[in-house]
Design a protein around this motif. Structure first.
Motif, PDB file in Angstrom:
ATOM      1  N   TYR A   1       0.840  -1.197   0.000  1.00  0.00           N
ATOM      2  CA  TYR A   1       0.000   0.000   0.000  1.00  0.00           C
ATOM      3  C   TYR A   1       0.872   1.242   0.000  1.00  0.00           C
ATOM      4  CZ  TYR A   1      -3.872  -3.077   1.205  1.00  0.00           C
ATOM      5  OH  TYR A   1      -4.796  -4.061   1.197  1.00  0.00           O
ATOM      6  N   TYR A   2       0.432   2.224  -0.795  1.00  0.00           N
ATOM      7  CA  TYR A   2       1.150   3.499  -0.852  1.00  0.00           C
ATOM      8  C   TYR A   2       0.144   4.625  -0.542  1.00  0.00           C
ATOM      9  CZ  TYR A   2       4.869   0.978  -3.193  1.00  0.00           C
ATOM     10  OH  TYR A   2       5.859   0.077  -3.505  1.00  0.00           O
ATOM     11  N   ALA A   3       0.437   5.361   0.431  1.00  0.00           N
ATOM     12  CA  ALA A   3      -0.453   6.484   0.818  1.00  0.00           C
ATOM     13  C   ALA A   3      -0.158   7.709  -0.044  1.00  0.00           C
ATOM     14  CB  ALA A   3      -0.261   6.837   2.292  1.00  0.00           C
ATOM     15  N   ARG A   4      -1.213   8.427  -0.358  1.00  0.00           N
ATOM     16  CA  ARG A   4      -1.069   9.684  -1.102  1.00  0.00           C
ATOM     17  C   ARG A   4      -0.577  10.782  -0.161  1.00  0.00           C
ATOM     18  NH1 ARG A   4      -3.799  10.705  -6.091  1.00  0.00           N
ATOM     19  NH2 ARG A   4      -4.799   8.800  -6.915  1.00  0.00           N
ATOM     20  N   ASN A   5       0.171  11.657  -0.761  1.00  0.00           N
ATOM     21  CA  ASN A   5       0.593  12.821   0.011  1.00  0.00           C
ATOM     22  C   ASN A   5      -0.622  13.708   0.318  1.00  0.00           C
ATOM     23  OD1 ASN A   5       3.289  12.077  -0.020  1.00  0.00           O
ATOM     24  ND2 ASN A   5       3.711  13.231  -1.925  1.00  0.00           N
ATOM     25  N   GLN A   6      -0.543  14.399   1.430  1.00  0.00           N
ATOM     26  CA  GLN A   6      -1.585  15.371   1.802  1.00  0.00           C
ATOM     27  C   GLN A   6      -0.972  16.780   1.885  1.00  0.00           C
ATOM     28  OE1 GLN A   6      -4.616  14.151   4.813  1.00  0.00           O
ATOM     29  NE2 GLN A   6      -3.173  12.447   5.185  1.00  0.00           N
TER      30      GLN A   6
END
Length: 266
Positions: free
Chosen positions: A1-6
């Motif tokens: 899983y790769y989280a999106r930048n915020q």
């Protein structure tokens, strides 16, 4: 899983809100704390339009662009001088207009034609002002009444404002003994009449001969050919000054009595 930048989203200086990379936001069409007399026109010096969709790829800060309203109210007040020379407390007329907040509004007498008996006044006018956001900016134009010269039997009595009144005198300096003032301007105005002045007024007396008493003295010759020192008879009469009727009456009496008559008229 790769989280999106915020990234931080800041609108109009509010607390930051986290938004994911790639999200689409819509630039608001309204903003808080809009100054009176202004409106929200765009964001970031026109770079972002109202309602524009923005794809977030980094921090986003939206700063509002406020522009002055072009329909801000202001008022032109018209004050017309009263016949007594005063001005009304409340305007005689008003003109409700609109302009751009912060701009300079002007008004000129030529823009507001009045009746012919009004002319622009020199004092009290407010012909230029800044259009304020509250819509209370006010311009003022004062108009004075035309003044007319009044003369009575050639004597200057000063000036009277249009619509003001002047009372025709009850006496005249031209009235001679044995005459009476009948009217002014050959009957146009009565003695003591209150005249509403709407143009130059020149009053000329109409004098008429008055009724005057006079006496007819009758002297009957004595038998010695003399005449008595006192009249033998008198006739107290009334006639009109400077008319021939009195002389005619004496002539008639002379023919009737066949005597020498003296006439005294006062």
């Amino acid at each position: 899983y790769y989280a999106r930048n915020q990234y931080d989203l800041v609108i109009n200086g509010a607390e930051p809100v986290k938004v994911f990379h790639g999200a689409i936001i819509t630039a608001p069409t309204e903003a808080a704390n809009v100054p009176d007399g202004f409106h929200l026109a765009s964001w970031n010096n026109g770079a972002v339009a109202l309602g524009q969709e923005i794809t977030v790829t980094g921090p986003v800060a939206l700063t509002p662009d406020f522009e002055p309203n072009k329909d801000t109210a202001y008022t032109v007040e018209i004050y017309l001088q009263n016949a007594d020379g005063s001005y009304p407390t409340d305007p005689s007329d008003t003109d409700k207009l609109t302009g751009t907040t912060g701009d300079t509004a002007t008004a000129a007498h030529a823009d507001y034609a009045q009746e012919a008996w009004y002319t622009p006044a020199e004092d009290g006018n407010v012909t230029s002002t800044t259009i304020t956001a509250d819509g209370n900016a006010t311009l003022k134009l004062y108009y004075k009444r035309v003044a007319y010269k009044v003369t009575v039997d050639g004597v200057n009595k000063g000036e009277v404002l249009h619509g003001a009144t002047f009372t025709a005198p009850s006496t005249s300096i031209t009235t001679k003994a044995g005459y009476t003032l009948e009217s002014w301007n050959d009957g146009t105005y009565a003695k003591g009449e209150v005249i509403t002045v709407t143009s130059a007024l020149d009053l000329v007396a109409k004098n008429v001969a008055a009724k005057s008493a006079y006496t007819v003295e009758i002297y009957l010759m004595n038998t010695d050919g003399s005449y008595p020192a006192a009249p033998s008879d008198t006739d107290e009469l009334e006639g009109t000054t400077d008319t021939p009727s009195q002389q005619q009456h004496t002539q008639n009496m002379h023919r009737k009595h066949g005597t020498h008559l003296l006439q005294t008229v006062t």
